[in-house]
Scaffold this active site. Structure first.
Site, PDB file in Angstrom:
ATOM      1  N   ASN A 193      -0.423  46.034  -2.288  1.00  0.00           N
ATOM      2  CA  ASN A 193      -0.960  45.554  -1.008  1.00  0.00           C
ATOM      3  C   ASN A 193      -2.184  44.667  -1.265  1.00  0.00           C
ATOM      4  OD1 ASN A 193      -2.299  45.264   1.431  1.00  0.00           O
ATOM      5  ND2 ASN A 193      -2.093  47.402   2.049  1.00  0.00           N
TER       6      ASN A 193
ATOM      7  N   HIS B 216       3.715  42.119   6.333  1.00  0.00           N
ATOM      8  CA  HIS B 216       2.618  42.477   5.431  1.00  0.00           C
ATOM      9  C   HIS B 216       3.160  43.479   4.421  1.00  0.00           C
ATOM     10  CE1 HIS B 216      -0.921  44.004   3.691  1.00  0.00           C
ATOM     11  NE2 HIS B 216      -0.946  45.125   4.384  1.00  0.00           N
TER      12      HIS B 216
ATOM     13  N   CYS C 124      -5.567  43.341   7.172  1.00  0.00           N
ATOM     14  CA  CYS C 124      -4.253  42.877   6.680  1.00  0.00           C
ATOM     15  C   CYS C 124      -3.537  41.970   7.683  1.00  0.00           C
ATOM     16  CB  CYS C 124      -3.378  44.062   6.321  1.00  0.00           C
ATOM     17  SG  CYS C 124      -4.172  45.164   5.146  1.00  0.00           S
TER      18      CYS C 124
HETATM   19  N1  COA Z   1       0.466  60.398  -7.069  1.00  0.00           N
HETATM   20  C1  COA Z   1       0.982  61.640  -7.007  1.00  0.00           C
HETATM   21  N2  COA Z   1       0.842  62.425  -5.943  1.00  0.00           N
HETATM   22  C2  COA Z   1       0.180  61.936  -4.891  1.00  0.00           C
HETATM   23  C3  COA Z   1      -0.375  60.640  -4.881  1.00  0.00           C
HETATM   24  C4  COA Z   1      -0.220  59.880  -6.033  1.00  0.00           C
HETATM   25  N3  COA Z   1      -0.701  58.610  -6.142  1.00  0.00           N
HETATM   26  N4  COA Z   1      -0.980  60.435  -3.700  1.00  0.00           N
HETATM   27  C5  COA Z   1      -0.812  61.541  -2.967  1.00  0.00           C
HETATM   28  N5  COA Z   1      -0.112  62.458  -3.690  1.00  0.00           N
HETATM   29  C6  COA Z   1       0.296  63.793  -3.309  1.00  0.00           C
HETATM   30  C7  COA Z   1      -0.607  64.409  -2.281  1.00  0.00           C
HETATM   31  O1  COA Z   1      -1.724  64.994  -2.897  1.00  0.00           O
HETATM   32  C8  COA Z   1       0.314  65.415  -1.654  1.00  0.00           C
HETATM   33  O2  COA Z   1       0.352  66.544  -2.488  1.00  0.00           O
HETATM   34  P1  COA Z   1       0.345  68.008  -1.837  1.00  0.00           P
HETATM   35  O3  COA Z   1       1.596  68.057  -0.980  1.00  0.00           O
HETATM   36  O4  COA Z   1       0.370  68.882  -3.024  1.00  0.00           O
HETATM   37  O5  COA Z   1      -0.906  68.076  -1.036  1.00  0.00           O
HETATM   38  C9  COA Z   1       1.692  64.763  -1.727  1.00  0.00           C
HETATM   39  O6  COA Z   1       1.572  63.719  -2.701  1.00  0.00           O
HETATM   40  C10 COA Z   1       2.120  64.169  -0.421  1.00  0.00           C
HETATM   41  O7  COA Z   1       1.046  63.434   0.090  1.00  0.00           O
HETATM   42  P2  COA Z   1       1.149  62.653   1.432  1.00  0.00           P
HETATM   43  O8  COA Z   1      -0.172  62.034   1.718  1.00  0.00           O
HETATM   44  O9  COA Z   1       1.775  63.528   2.466  1.00  0.00           O
HETATM   45  O10 COA Z   1       2.215  61.541   1.013  1.00  0.00           O
HETATM   46  P3  COA Z   1       2.959  60.540   1.927  1.00  0.00           P
HETATM   47  O11 COA Z   1       4.409  60.712   1.762  1.00  0.00           O
HETATM   48  O12 COA Z   1       2.383  60.530   3.309  1.00  0.00           O
HETATM   49  O13 COA Z   1       2.555  59.147   1.236  1.00  0.00           O
HETATM   50  C11 COA Z   1       1.065  57.296   1.405  1.00  0.00           C
HETATM   51  C12 COA Z   1       1.197  58.780   1.129  1.00  0.00           C
HETATM   52  C13 COA Z   1      -0.387  56.887   1.228  1.00  0.00           C
HETATM   53  C14 COA Z   1       1.922  56.518   0.407  1.00  0.00           C
HETATM   54  C15 COA Z   1       1.546  57.005   2.867  1.00  0.00           C
HETATM   55  O14 COA Z   1       0.909  57.872   3.761  1.00  0.00           O
HETATM   56  C16 COA Z   1       1.287  55.600   3.282  1.00  0.00           C
HETATM   57  O15 COA Z   1       1.881  54.662   2.766  1.00  0.00           O
HETATM   58  N6  COA Z   1       0.395  55.373   4.283  1.00  0.00           N
HETATM   59  C17 COA Z   1       0.056  54.035   4.711  1.00  0.00           C
HETATM   60  C18 COA Z   1      -0.927  53.437   3.734  1.00  0.00           C
HETATM   61  C19 COA Z   1      -1.074  51.951   3.903  1.00  0.00           C
HETATM   62  O16 COA Z   1      -0.108  51.228   3.879  1.00  0.00           O
HETATM   63  N7  COA Z   1      -2.327  51.501   4.041  1.00  0.00           N
HETATM   64  C20 COA Z   1      -2.628  50.120   4.197  1.00  0.00           C
HETATM   65  C21 COA Z   1      -2.178  49.640   5.522  1.00  0.00           C
HETATM   66  S1  COA Z   1      -2.466  47.977   5.714  1.00  0.00           S
END
Ligand code: COA
Length: 341
Positions: free
Chosen positions: A298, A268, A121
């Site tokens: 993204n 980004h 990215c």
């Molecule tokens: N829909 C519904 N629930 C979801 C889900 C979705 N699409 N994805 C994850 N969950 C659930 C998980 O299973 C978890 O449930 P649980 O508590 O019962 O286990 C809950 O939501 C929380 O998950 P978590 O992973 O802690 O969420 P988060 O607040 O950390 O958000 C991301 C997850 C992926 C959005 C976040 O970590 C993120 O943005 N990370 C960076 C990703 C990124 O930008 N990557 C590219 C970089 S260039």
């Protein structure tokens, strides 16, 4: 000697997939995706479209824009290009040949050296700096086409709700030209600062599983999943907030300016929460930040360029405006550029 952006272009597939469309297939909701990421939709390329096809459309848009200002034909401008650098994580082929070479042929850019880079990215930020460096090295090189093009939908695990909701397809093009304008002092123009970083210790936080030399396909093997992105969302999130914050600070410091001098920060577009966290830490006002993640999700190496092209074509960047591009992503890589428009 300055390195100025003379034109921009973008290409986004027409097929728009909303959060609700995804929720019909995956265990998720529009509310969860919006509240956790700011994403409302993504555009997905149809079967048969490859990375170079989107790159070609974006490049044509940029060449046509330059043709309008220059009064030359886009085809002549293509034939005159000295360099094509294409940043991607979702190339036409696994390594051979480069997508840039496929694009060079489609454009008829027969005088251009062409190669791909992988900085995920942060790819467009890396590619711009490489292009400026290569233009500076040789008096005969004048113009570079810098592209970020991605079909992340092809390397997405559509059964993983934690990652599949995040990604989309798209491409962006920038034409960078070496000019006689100053790069420093009064009247400075173009690319004036760049910062590039990598931290390979985080390589496993976001990677494509399958198909590379680490984990090659074997004859007779039955694939249960296509090669796909595996992500530790929490690690990437924490890295991204730090990388975005520190890159903005580092660029301001390198140029001896404060945030007040910057007209646009184009981060980004990975997650609106990442941007908002950095914005809060640095006290950046809303009017300086450009976000379009709601529409495109993204698009990795393409995201900054798509945003830049939207601003450019809407005439929202004035001559002399200071524009900051900031990338961060797999690798882990991060970095940014300061550009006087
Ligand atoms: N829909 C519904 N629930 C979801 C889900 C979705 N699409 N994805 C994850 N969950 C659930 C998980 O299973 C978890 O449930 P649980 O508590 O019962 O286990 C809950 O939501 C929380 O998950 P978590 O992973 O802690 O969420 P988060 O607040 O950390 O958000 C991301 C997850 C992926 C959005 C976040 O970590 C993120 O943005 N990370 C960076 C990703 C990124 O930008 N990557 C590219 C970089 S260039």
């Amino acid at each position: 000697m300055a390195f100025e952006i003379r034109a921009t272009g973008r290409a986004v597939p027409p097929r728009r997939v909303t959060n609700q469309d995804l929720a019909d297939r995956v265990d998720t909701t529009d509310e969860w995706i919006k509240s956790h990421t700011g994403i409302g939709a993504r555009h997905i390329a149809d079967e048969g479209i490859a990375c170079s096809d989107l790159a070609f459309q974006a490049a044509e848009a940029a060449l046509s824009q330059l043709a309008e200002t220059n009064g030359e034909s886009a085809a002549m401008l293509a034939a005159d290009l000295d360099l094509i650098i294409l940043a991607t994580t979702s190339a036409d082929y696994i390594g051979v040949p480069s997508t840039a070479c496929v694009l060079q042929d489609k454009l008829g850019a027969r005088n251009a050296a062409a190669f791909d880079i992988t900085a995920c990215c942060t790819g467009l930020v890396y590619a711009l700096e490489i292009a400026a460096g290569l233009l500076a090295m040789n008096v005969h090189r004048k113009r570079a086409l810098v592209i970020g093009s991605e079909l992340l939908s092809r390397i997405t695990d559509w059964s993983d709700r934690g990652s599949c909701v995040l990604f989309g397809d798209g491409a962006a093009a920038i034409i960078l030209e070496k000019t006689d304008a100053p790069r420093e002092g009064a009247g400075r123009r173009g690319l004036i600062q760049s910062i590039l970083h990598a931290d390979g210790s985080g390589a496993q936080a976001l990677f494509v599983q399958g198909g590379g030399t680490r984990d090659p396909f074997k004859a007779g093997e039955v694939l249960t999943k296509q090669p796909h992105l595996i992500m530790d969302g929490r690690i990437v999130y924490n890295f991204a907030v730090k990388a975005l914050t520190s890159t903005i600070e580092e660029l301001l410091q390198a140029d001896g300016i404060t945030i007040d001098a910057v007209r646009w920060i184009i981060p980004h577009q990975a997650n609106a929460r990442i941007v908002n966290a950095a914005q809060k830490r640095l006290g950046i006002s809303d009017d300086k930040l450009y976000l379009n993640i709601e529409e495109y999700a993204n698009t990795s190496a393409a995201s900054i360029g798509i945003a830049l092209d939207e601003l450019n074509r809407a005439h929202r960047i004035a001559q002399g405006d200071l524009v900051m591009l900031v990338g961060f992503g797999a690798g882990l890589t991060y970095g940014g550029s300061l550009i006087v428009w």
